[in-house]
Motif scaffolding. Sequence first.
Motif, PDB file in Angstrom:
ATOM      1  N   GLU A  18       0.820  -1.210   0.000  1.00 42.92           N
ATOM      2  CA  GLU A  18       0.000   0.000   0.000  1.00 42.92           C
ATOM      3  C   GLU A  18       0.856   1.263   0.000  1.00 42.92           C
ATOM      4  O   GLU A  18       0.538   2.242  -0.689  1.00 42.92           O
ATOM      5  CB  GLU A  18      -0.935   0.008   1.207  1.00 42.92           C
ATOM      6  N   LYS A  19       1.944   1.242   0.751  1.00 46.19           N
ATOM      7  CA  LYS A  19       2.841   2.397   0.778  1.00 46.19           C
ATOM      8  C   LYS A  19       3.364   2.696  -0.626  1.00 46.19           C
ATOM      9  O   LYS A  19       3.460   3.861  -1.043  1.00 46.19           O
ATOM     10  CB  LYS A  19       4.006   2.132   1.736  1.00 46.19           C
ATOM     11  N   ALA A  20       3.671   1.638  -1.368  1.00 43.81           N
ATOM     12  CA  ALA A  20       4.171   1.812  -2.731  1.00 43.81           C
ATOM     13  C   ALA A  20       3.074   2.302  -3.675  1.00 43.81           C
ATOM     14  O   ALA A  20       3.341   3.091  -4.589  1.00 43.81           O
ATOM     15  CB  ALA A  20       4.766   0.504  -3.239  1.00 43.81           C
ATOM     16  N   VAL A  21       1.837   1.842  -3.486  1.00 41.94           N
ATOM     17  CA  VAL A  21       0.715   2.344  -4.292  1.00 41.94           C
ATOM     18  C   VAL A  21       0.602   3.856  -4.129  1.00 41.94           C
ATOM     19  O   VAL A  21       0.470   4.604  -5.107  1.00 41.94           O
ATOM     20  CB  VAL A  21      -0.615   1.666  -3.888  1.00 41.94           C
ATOM     21  N   GLU A  22       0.663   4.307  -2.888  1.00 43.72           N
ATOM     22  CA  GLU A  22       0.535   5.736  -2.604  1.00 43.72           C
ATOM     23  C   GLU A  22       1.681   6.529  -3.233  1.00 43.72           C
ATOM     24  O   GLU A  22       1.460   7.573  -3.869  1.00 43.72           O
ATOM     25  CB  GLU A  22       0.501   5.959  -1.094  1.00 43.72           C
ATOM     26  N   LEU A 251       8.942   3.197  -0.756  1.00 46.48           N
ATOM     27  CA  LEU A 251       8.166   2.116  -1.365  1.00 46.48           C
ATOM     28  C   LEU A 251       7.921   0.940  -0.430  1.00 46.48           C
ATOM     29  O   LEU A 251       7.373  -0.076  -0.841  1.00 46.48           O
ATOM     30  CB  LEU A 251       8.896   1.628  -2.620  1.00 46.48           C
ATOM     31  N   GLY A 252       8.351   1.063   0.824  1.00 45.17           N
ATOM     32  CA  GLY A 252       8.140  -0.013   1.786  1.00 45.17           C
ATOM     33  C   GLY A 252       9.086  -1.186   1.637  1.00 45.17           C
ATOM     34  O   GLY A 252       8.907  -2.225   2.285  1.00 45.17           O
ATOM     35  N   LEU A 253      10.114  -1.038   0.813  1.00 46.73           N
ATOM     36  CA  LEU A 253      11.042  -2.148   0.595  1.00 46.73           C
ATOM     37  C   LEU A 253      11.891  -2.441   1.827  1.00 46.73           C
ATOM     38  O   LEU A 253      12.434  -3.541   1.965  1.00 46.73           O
ATOM     39  CB  LEU A 253      11.944  -1.846  -0.607  1.00 46.73           C
TER      40      LEU A 253
END
Length: 262
Positions: A18-22, A251-253
């Motif tokens: 979800e963080k990457a979607v945003e 991106l939450g990676l």
Amino acid sequence: MLCYYPGCSAKGIGRDMEKAVEAVSRKLGISYKEIDGWGCCGAGMVADLSPLGAAVLANSNLYLAKEQGCEKVFTACGICFNQLIKWNEEAFRNKDLYERTKEVMESKHMDLVKMEVLHFIEILDEKLTEDHVLRPLANLKVALYPGCQAKFGFKAKGKDVFEVMERILRKLGVEIGPRIEFCCGFPVVTYDKPNATRMAHEVVRRSLDSDVIVTLCPFCQYHIDTSVRGKPVVHLHQLVGLALGLSPKDLGLDMHSNKLRI
């Protein structure tokens, strides 16, 4: 209006997704609103034990979207993607299921509606161009692993999920590696963990000499990432984000066990 259906995983094991979607949406100027009051899509044991329950849950979310002015709904979760498509289509195709689903929904002051459901990569397939790429990923070899449910959802729409993934990846400049079609084992992890782990290892084995496995499913990503050491597993839109110049943390990676090093 484009609306976002997060799905339960986006608030738990798929927070990175979800963080990457945003982040990617902001970078590409993709505007959307999250469906207010969304709930479970009906996947997993619900669908196994009660097709009616799954149909009601999936279609309740689409009704909420319609009531809130949504013209299309997208999700980044391959399982939610398939379930929303499947039960929306099945409810209108199966007369008995239609009548029973409609009866339950009307008791909750809802109605059955048709709604187009997209996976986030379908939006990227349309919006992303090579001009957006600030950091080509030319030294990266990528194995394609959409996950079973995402593949089923694309097939229901008459699309080849691997072709869609490859179109996007070519814009990023990566070397495209093997296509993998094998269950990751997540569905059996609660009652047969040894076999689930073996299946995750088999997915990694089939990735051969690829640097990273790219998936469309948060459950596949989480299960393989936490079951097998050494091979990064990321969402396709996270790779897109890196090519757009976003940081791994954006991106939450940084939440992954096996970190992607570029």
